[in-house]
Design an enzyme around this catalytic site. Structure first.
Site, PDB file in Angstrom:
ATOM      1  N   PRO A  91       0.938  -1.276   0.037  1.00 37.97           N
ATOM      2  CA  PRO A  91       0.048   0.092   0.102  1.00 37.97           C
ATOM      3  C   PRO A  91       0.878   1.151   0.010  1.00 37.97           C
ATOM      4  CG  PRO A  91       0.127  -1.072   2.118  1.00 37.97           C
ATOM      5  CD  PRO A  91       0.889  -1.953   1.396  1.00 37.97           C
ATOM      6  N   THR A  92       0.746   2.357  -1.058  1.00 38.43           N
ATOM      7  CA  THR A  92       1.374   3.294  -0.901  1.00 38.43           C
ATOM      8  C   THR A  92       0.319   4.518  -1.362  1.00 38.43           C
ATOM      9  OG1 THR A  92       2.066   2.787  -3.406  1.00 38.43           O
ATOM     10  CG2 THR A  92       3.616   2.618  -1.396  1.00 38.43           C
ATOM     11  N   SER A 130      -3.955   1.743  -0.411  1.00 35.56           N
ATOM     12  CA  SER A 130      -3.825   2.561   0.988  1.00 35.56           C
ATOM     13  C   SER A 130      -5.012   3.241   1.194  1.00 35.56           C
ATOM     14  CB  SER A 130      -2.830   3.461   0.382  1.00 35.56           C
ATOM     15  OG  SER A 130      -2.595   4.569   1.492  1.00 35.56           O
ATOM     16  N   GLN A 153      -5.469  -1.320   3.209  1.00 38.12           N
ATOM     17  CA  GLN A 153      -4.758  -0.869   4.319  1.00 38.12           C
ATOM     18  C   GLN A 153      -5.567   0.107   5.004  1.00 38.12           C
ATOM     19  OE1 GLN A 153      -3.028   2.490   3.902  1.00 38.12           O
ATOM     20  NE2 GLN A 153      -2.544   1.886   6.263  1.00 38.12           N
ATOM     21  N   TYR A 155      -5.603   3.000   8.117  1.00 39.90           N
ATOM     22  CA  TYR A 155      -4.969   3.857   9.160  1.00 39.90           C
ATOM     23  C   TYR A 155      -6.224   4.236   9.971  1.00 39.90           C
ATOM     24  CZ  TYR A 155      -0.413   5.023   7.010  1.00 39.90           C
ATOM     25  OH  TYR A 155       0.940   4.934   6.581  1.00 39.90           O
ATOM     26  N   THR A 173      -2.055  -0.768   9.336  1.00 37.74           N
ATOM     27  CA  THR A 173      -0.733  -0.376   9.592  1.00 37.74           C
ATOM     28  C   THR A 173      -0.526  -0.013  11.073  1.00 37.74           C
ATOM     29  OG1 THR A 173      -0.458   0.092   7.204  1.00 37.74           O
ATOM     30  CG2 THR A 173       0.998   1.563   8.723  1.00 37.74           C
ATOM     31  N   ARG A 179       9.818  13.616   7.922  1.00 31.53           N
ATOM     32  CA  ARG A 179      10.473  13.584   6.742  1.00 31.53           C
ATOM     33  C   ARG A 179      10.930  14.894   6.220  1.00 31.53           C
ATOM     34  NH1 ARG A 179       5.317   9.960   4.393  1.00 31.53           N
ATOM     35  NH2 ARG A 179       5.444   8.413   6.282  1.00 31.53           N
ATOM     36  N   LYS A 209       0.664  -4.837   9.783  1.00 26.53           N
ATOM     37  CA  LYS A 209       1.452  -4.236   9.093  1.00 26.53           C
ATOM     38  C   LYS A 209       2.640  -3.405  10.024  1.00 26.53           C
ATOM     39  CE  LYS A 209       2.458  -1.842   4.812  1.00 26.53           C
ATOM     40  NZ  LYS A 209       3.137  -0.405   5.255  1.00 26.53           N
ATOM     41  N   SER A 217       7.957  -5.160   8.126  1.00 24.09           N
ATOM     42  CA  SER A 217       8.053  -3.862   7.651  1.00 24.09           C
ATOM     43  C   SER A 217       8.638  -2.459   8.436  1.00 24.09           C
ATOM     44  CB  SER A 217       6.703  -3.483   7.204  1.00 24.09           C
ATOM     45  OG  SER A 217       6.819  -1.996   6.355  1.00 24.09           O
ATOM     46  N   HIS A 239       8.038   0.249   6.986  1.00 27.48           N
ATOM     47  CA  HIS A 239       7.541   1.505   6.412  1.00 27.48           C
ATOM     48  C   HIS A 239       8.352   2.086   5.323  1.00 27.48           C
ATOM     49  CE1 HIS A 239       3.653   3.699   6.777  1.00 27.48           C
ATOM     50  NE2 HIS A 239       4.265   4.289   5.650  1.00 27.48           N
ATOM     51  N   ARG A 274      10.071   5.259   6.133  1.00 25.23           N
ATOM     52  CA  ARG A 274       9.648   6.380   6.322  1.00 25.23           C
ATOM     53  C   ARG A 274       9.041   6.985   7.574  1.00 25.23           C
ATOM     54  NH1 ARG A 274       8.196   7.887   1.078  1.00 25.23           N
ATOM     55  NH2 ARG A 274       5.889   8.621   1.464  1.00 25.23           N
TER      56      ARG A 274
HETATM   57  C1  LIG Z   1       5.424   6.753  -1.471  1.00 19.54           C
HETATM   58  C2  LIG Z   1       5.010   5.767  -0.400  1.00 19.54           C
HETATM   59  C3  LIG Z   1       3.872   5.944   0.232  1.00 19.54           C
HETATM   60  C4  LIG Z   1       3.281   5.015   1.448  1.00 19.54           C
HETATM   61  N1  LIG Z   1       2.387   5.133   1.737  1.00 19.54           N
HETATM   62  C5  LIG Z   1       1.566   4.081   2.829  1.00 19.54           C
HETATM   63  C6  LIG Z   1       0.463   4.100   3.071  1.00 19.54           C
HETATM   64  O1  LIG Z   1      -0.299   4.724   2.650  1.00 19.54           O
HETATM   65  N2  LIG Z   1       0.269   3.015   3.833  1.00 19.54           N
HETATM   66  C7  LIG Z   1       1.106   2.196   4.507  1.00 19.54           C
HETATM   67  O2  LIG Z   1       0.685   1.248   5.264  1.00 19.54           O
HETATM   68  N3  LIG Z   1       2.276   2.155   3.980  1.00 19.54           N
HETATM   69  C8  LIG Z   1       2.658   2.864   2.868  1.00 19.54           C
HETATM   70  N4  LIG Z   1       3.909   3.020   2.353  1.00 19.54           N
HETATM   71  C9  LIG Z   1       5.030   1.832   2.893  1.00 19.54           C
HETATM   72  C10 LIG Z   1       4.830   0.987   1.975  1.00 19.54           C
HETATM   73  O3  LIG Z   1       3.523  -0.078   2.139  1.00 19.54           O
HETATM   74  C11 LIG Z   1       5.787  -0.306   2.428  1.00 19.54           C
HETATM   75  O4  LIG Z   1       5.965  -0.686   3.863  1.00 19.54           O
HETATM   76  C12 LIG Z   1       7.286   0.417   2.194  1.00 19.54           C
HETATM   77  O5  LIG Z   1       7.273   0.959   0.833  1.00 19.54           O
HETATM   78  C13 LIG Z   1       8.057  -0.939   1.855  1.00 19.54           C
HETATM   79  O6  LIG Z   1       9.505  -0.669   1.908  1.00 19.54           O
HETATM   80  P1  LIG Z   1      10.254  -0.768   0.509  1.00 19.54           P
HETATM   81  O7  LIG Z   1       9.817   0.573  -0.074  1.00 19.54           O
HETATM   82  O8  LIG Z   1      11.660  -0.585   1.002  1.00 19.54           O
HETATM   83  O9  LIG Z   1       9.776  -1.796  -0.034  1.00 19.54           O
HETATM   84  C14 LIG Z   1       4.312   3.693   1.724  1.00 19.54           C
HETATM   85  C15 LIG Z   1       5.793   3.992   1.067  1.00 19.54           C
HETATM   86  C16 LIG Z   1       6.005   4.955  -0.079  1.00 19.54           C
HETATM   87  C17 LIG Z   1       7.355   4.698  -0.434  1.00 19.54           C
HETATM   88  C1  LIG Z   2       1.171   9.922   6.923  1.00 19.91           C
HETATM   89  C2  LIG Z   2       1.042   8.849   5.978  1.00 19.91           C
HETATM   90  C3  LIG Z   2       1.039   9.198   4.598  1.00 19.91           C
HETATM   91  C4  LIG Z   2       1.043   7.929   3.724  1.00 19.91           C
HETATM   92  C5  LIG Z   2       2.224   7.132   3.965  1.00 19.91           C
HETATM   93  O1  LIG Z   2       1.993   6.294   4.892  1.00 19.91           O
HETATM   94  C6  LIG Z   2       3.342   7.277   3.681  1.00 19.91           C
HETATM   95  O2  LIG Z   2       3.689   8.234   2.784  1.00 19.91           O
HETATM   96  O3  LIG Z   2       4.309   6.483   3.895  1.00 19.91           O
END
Ligand SMILES: Cc1cc2nc3c(=O)[nH]c(=O)nc-3n(C[C@H](O)[C@H](O)[C@H](O)COP(=O)(O)O)c2cc1C
Ligand SMILES: CCCCC(=O)C(=O)O
Length: 302
Positions: free
Chosen positions: A79-80, A108, A129, A131, A157, A166, A229, A251, A253, A256
């Site tokens: 999920p992103t 997401s 996913q 929140y 998550t 960030r 997650k 994970s 995340h 991030r």
């Molecule tokens: C641009 C971006 C947005 C993301 N948004 C979410 C999100 O909305 N919800 C969530 O659970 N994880 C989010 N993630 C985390 C990803 O689901 C995932 O945990 C992470 O990208 C995995 O690590 P990797 O990038 O090293 O594969 C986001 C990651 C990125 C890069």
């Molecule tokens: C505050 C969360 C925004 C979405 C997300 O999970 C991310 O950007 O990693």
């Protein structure tokens, strides 16, 4: 770059050239010093193959099942958020790509297309996913919409009680684009225009008090299987088995959230607790490896 991109690094470079800096930084950046971001990549690079030879590989099959759903390889779409910042078709295009690859799309909570739009766009197997918002009714509504629209699991998550700090987003004053799932339900307005607006919004909206007992609440409002997650330690993996979820996603995340956590791949063994139970691992960009076991093995953990 000459010709078509042939690997992820080349796609990333094209994205850097094509996207406004604010969006590229949002997609590619990590939290604080980005120590974990670097580690996530380097730890994977340190793992090398130990190839065995003279094995018949003329027919190979990477397919596996996740929660009983067959996918073509142990790779899913993580999920992103906010895909329309990168492409006008947003998550609809991503879901179609997942369907074409016979894999699972995890949508997401903060998507730029709605739960319903993605559901009707293609036949990808979809998980949702979640929140959890301070207003629990909002979370409950999202879960019910996912359930009604054929999503097959809730991916909760748990590593975002506070949004990660960030620094690029702070400098860029990262915006909150339209978040279609909550439009008209939760205001994305914030009362300051300094720093990352996205961070301010997430602090205001997301429930930092979420804890283990709330898994019971989530189970009470849905019949869907729940995956947690954001697990990085053995202790939390054991707790997850105790609260009876269907599995965990190991994970950090994508680095991030909390900086100076270990690279995800390095905690795989710890988080597996020496047993085989349902587990998804994340690596560079998307879920990269997965291990699954049957019901009996799961219940032997209890
Ligand atoms: C641009 C971006 C947005 C993301 N948004 C979410 C999100 O909305 N919800 C969530 O659970 N994880 C989010 N993630 C985390 C990803 O689901 C995932 O945990 C992470 O990208 C995995 O690590 P990797 O990038 O090293 O594969 C986001 C990651 C990125 C890069
Ligand atoms: C505050 C969360 C925004 C979405 C997300 O999970 C991310 O950007 O990693």
């Amino acid at each position: 770059m000459e010709g078509e991109p042939v690997n992820v690094n080349e796609f990333q470079e094209l994205a850097r050239q094509a996207l406004p800096k604010m969006y590229y930084d949002f997609f590619s950046g990590g939290a604080e010093d980005q120590y974990t971001l670097k580690e996530n990549l380097e730890a994977f690079r340190r793992i090398t193959f130990r190839p065995r030879i003279l094995v018949d590989v003329s027919r190979i099959n990477l397919s596996t099942t996740v929660l009983g759903y067959k996918i073509s390889a142990p790779i899913m779409v993580a999920p992103t958020g906010m895909h329309k910042l990168a492409h006008p078709e947003g998550e609809i295009a991503t879901a179609r790509a997942a369907a074409a690859s016979n894999t699972i799309m995890v949508l997401s909570s903060v998507s730029s297309c709605t739960i319903e739009e993605v559901a009707s766009s293609c036949n990808a197997i979809r998980f949702f996913q979640l929140y959890v918002h301070k207003n629990r009714d909002v979370a409950a509504q999202l879960v019910q919409r996912a359930e009604r629209n054929g999503y097959k699991a809730i991916v909760l998550t748990v590593d975002t009680p506070m949004p990660g700090r960030r620094e690029a987003d702070i400098k860029n004053k990262m915006i909150v684009p339209p978040l279609k799932n909550i439009e008209g339900i939760v205001s994305t307005e914030v009362d300051n225009d300094e720093g990352s607006i996205l961070e301010s919004f997430a602090k205001r909206a997301l429930d930092a008090s979420l804890c283990w007992r709330d898994i019971g609440w989530l189970r009470s409002i849905t019949n869907l299987p729940i995956l947690i997650k954001g697990v990085l330690t053995r202790e939390d993996a054991i707790k997850a088995t105790e609260v009876g979820v269907a599995g965990i996603v190991v994970s950090n995340h994508g680095a991030r959230q909390l900086d100076y956590t270990p690279a995800t791949i390095t905690v795989l063994e710890e988080a597996s607790c020496g047993c085989r139970w349902f587990m998804l691992l994340e690596g560079k960009f998307l879920c990269s490896l997965m291990e699954e076991c049957g019901e009996e093995q799961m219940s032997s953990r209890h």
